[in-house]
Design an enzyme around this catalytic site. Structure first.
Site, short mmCIF file in Angstrom:
data_model
loop_
_atom_site.label_atom_id
_atom_site.label_comp_id
_atom_site.label_asym_id
_atom_site.label_seq_id
_atom_site.Cartn_x
_atom_site.Cartn_y
_atom_site.Cartn_z
N ASP A 7 29.86 16.34 -8.43
CA ASP A 7 30.68 17.49 -8.06
C ASP A 7 31.43 17.17 -6.78
O ASP A 7 30.98 16.33 -5.98
CB ASP A 7 29.82 18.74 -7.87
CG ASP A 7 30.66 19.98 -7.61
OD1 ASP A 7 31.48 20.33 -8.49
OD2 ASP A 7 30.53 20.60 -6.54
N GLU A 9 34.09 18.97 -3.52
CA GLU A 9 34.74 20.11 -2.88
C GLU A 9 36.03 19.59 -2.26
O GLU A 9 36.12 18.42 -1.87
CB GLU A 9 33.85 20.75 -1.82
CG GLU A 9 32.50 21.25 -2.34
CD GLU A 9 32.59 22.34 -3.38
OE1 GLU A 9 33.66 22.99 -3.48
OE2 GLU A 9 31.61 22.55 -4.11
N GLU A 52 41.26 30.16 1.92
CA GLU A 52 40.65 30.73 0.71
C GLU A 52 39.57 29.82 0.12
O GLU A 52 38.60 30.30 -0.46
CB GLU A 52 41.70 31.06 -0.35
CG GLU A 52 42.61 29.92 -0.74
CD GLU A 52 43.91 29.91 0.05
OE1 GLU A 52 44.94 29.49 -0.54
OE2 GLU A 52 43.89 30.31 1.23
N HIS A 57 33.47 27.27 -0.26
CA HIS A 57 32.46 26.23 0.03
C HIS A 57 31.99 26.20 1.48
O HIS A 57 31.04 25.49 1.80
CB HIS A 57 32.95 24.84 -0.39
CG HIS A 57 34.29 24.43 0.16
ND1 HIS A 57 34.61 24.47 1.49
CD2 HIS A 57 35.39 23.93 -0.48
CE1 HIS A 57 35.84 24.00 1.67
NE2 HIS A 57 36.34 23.69 0.48
N HIS A 158 29.38 27.30 -2.60
CA HIS A 158 29.47 26.05 -3.34
C HIS A 158 29.17 24.88 -2.40
O HIS A 158 29.53 24.91 -1.22
CB HIS A 158 30.89 25.87 -3.92
CG HIS A 158 31.18 26.77 -5.06
ND1 HIS A 158 31.33 26.31 -6.35
CD2 HIS A 158 31.34 28.11 -5.12
CE1 HIS A 158 31.58 27.33 -7.16
NE2 HIS A 158 31.59 28.43 -6.43
N ASP A 163 25.48 21.78 -6.11
CA ASP A 163 26.04 22.07 -7.43
C ASP A 163 25.72 20.95 -8.42
O ASP A 163 25.54 21.20 -9.62
CB ASP A 163 27.54 22.28 -7.34
CG ASP A 163 27.90 23.64 -6.77
OD1 ASP A 163 26.98 24.39 -6.39
OD2 ASP A 163 29.11 23.97 -6.69
#
Length: 245
Positions: A7, A9, A52, A57, A158, A163
């Site tokens: 995963d 970010e 945003e 995260h 997140h 994750d």
């Protein structure tokens, strides 16, 4: 089979708009067993992180200001994933960002060339899999956790490694369950002990190639002797049954 559950970010939604990676998390499995090897790295994206996505995260500019840039961690990261099947939820998003970073790196240094991802790794998209298995339903990671009764209460924000851990449990649940939690020295020793001590009996496992195991068939004499013994047992049974009647 080596798999890496992965995963990322990012600073925003689309790398075409100049957005970059800020975190990578990955967990290694071999033959559906966690090996204990993980990869986790925060990355300085060399740009502002959109407000945003910080709300999603929790990684802001200050958090990654002193982290290495992607070029500094690229080789170690690539060594971790190369040749594996990558298990990713919404794979086009993560793979798109990774390939974008690799492309910029390759233009900077020319050699060694890394990527693109799909030329060196298999890619399994669990979102696509979930949509086929559960059409018309919500198939976010949170929704799948609820559907497969996987605890994700600790997931407030997140995070790439968190994750990945949750996705690993979801993937195993979606594909028939996990065969073992970890494959470490302790569990290997326990398995060896279980294999070699069963009420004093030793279990020996043979490693044979196809056609190596010889099939021994009985001779005509052995077959006739066996038939005679069966007939004798049958005659004794009938005689015993008649005397009991």
């Amino acid at each position: 089979m080596r798999q890496v559950i992965l995963d990322t970010e990012t600073t925003g939604i689309d790398p075409k708009d100049g957005h970059r990676l800020v975190e990578i998390g990955a967990i290694e499995m071999v033959n559906r067993r966690f090996t204990g090897r993980t990869y986790h790295q925060y990355i300085n994206p060399e740009r502002h992180i959109d407000a945003e996505v910080v709300e999603v995260h929790g990684i802001d500019d200050a958090r990654v200001a002193n982290e290495p840039v992607f070029a500094k961690i690229a080789d170690e990261f690539w060594a971790f994933i190369e040749g594996a099947e990558l298990v990713i939820h919404n794979a086009p998003f993560d793979v798109g960002f990774i390939d974008h970073e690799l492309g910029m790196l390759n233009r900077q240094r020319k050699s060694p060339v890394l990527g693109p991802v799909r030329d060196h790794c298999g890619v399994l998209d669990t979102l696509t899999m979930a949509r086929k298995m559960h059409p018309g339903q919500r198939n976010s990671l949170d929704a799948l956790c609820k559907r497969y009764d996987i605890d994700n209460g600790h997931r407030v924000l997140h995070g790439a490694l968190l994750d990945s851990e949750i996705l690993a449990e979801v993937y195993l649940a979606m594909t028939g369950g996990q065969t073992a939690l970890t494959l470490d020295a302790a569990s290997a020793a326990e398995q060896e002990q279980a294999d070699t001590s069963n009420e004093g009996m030793s279990i020996q496992r043979l490693s044979l190639t196809p056609g190596q195991l010889r099939v021994v068939r009985p001779t005509d004499e052995e077959r006739a002797a066996h038939q005679a013994k069966c007939e004798a047992h049958q005659l004794n049974w009938f005689e015993g049954a008649a005397s009991d009647a």
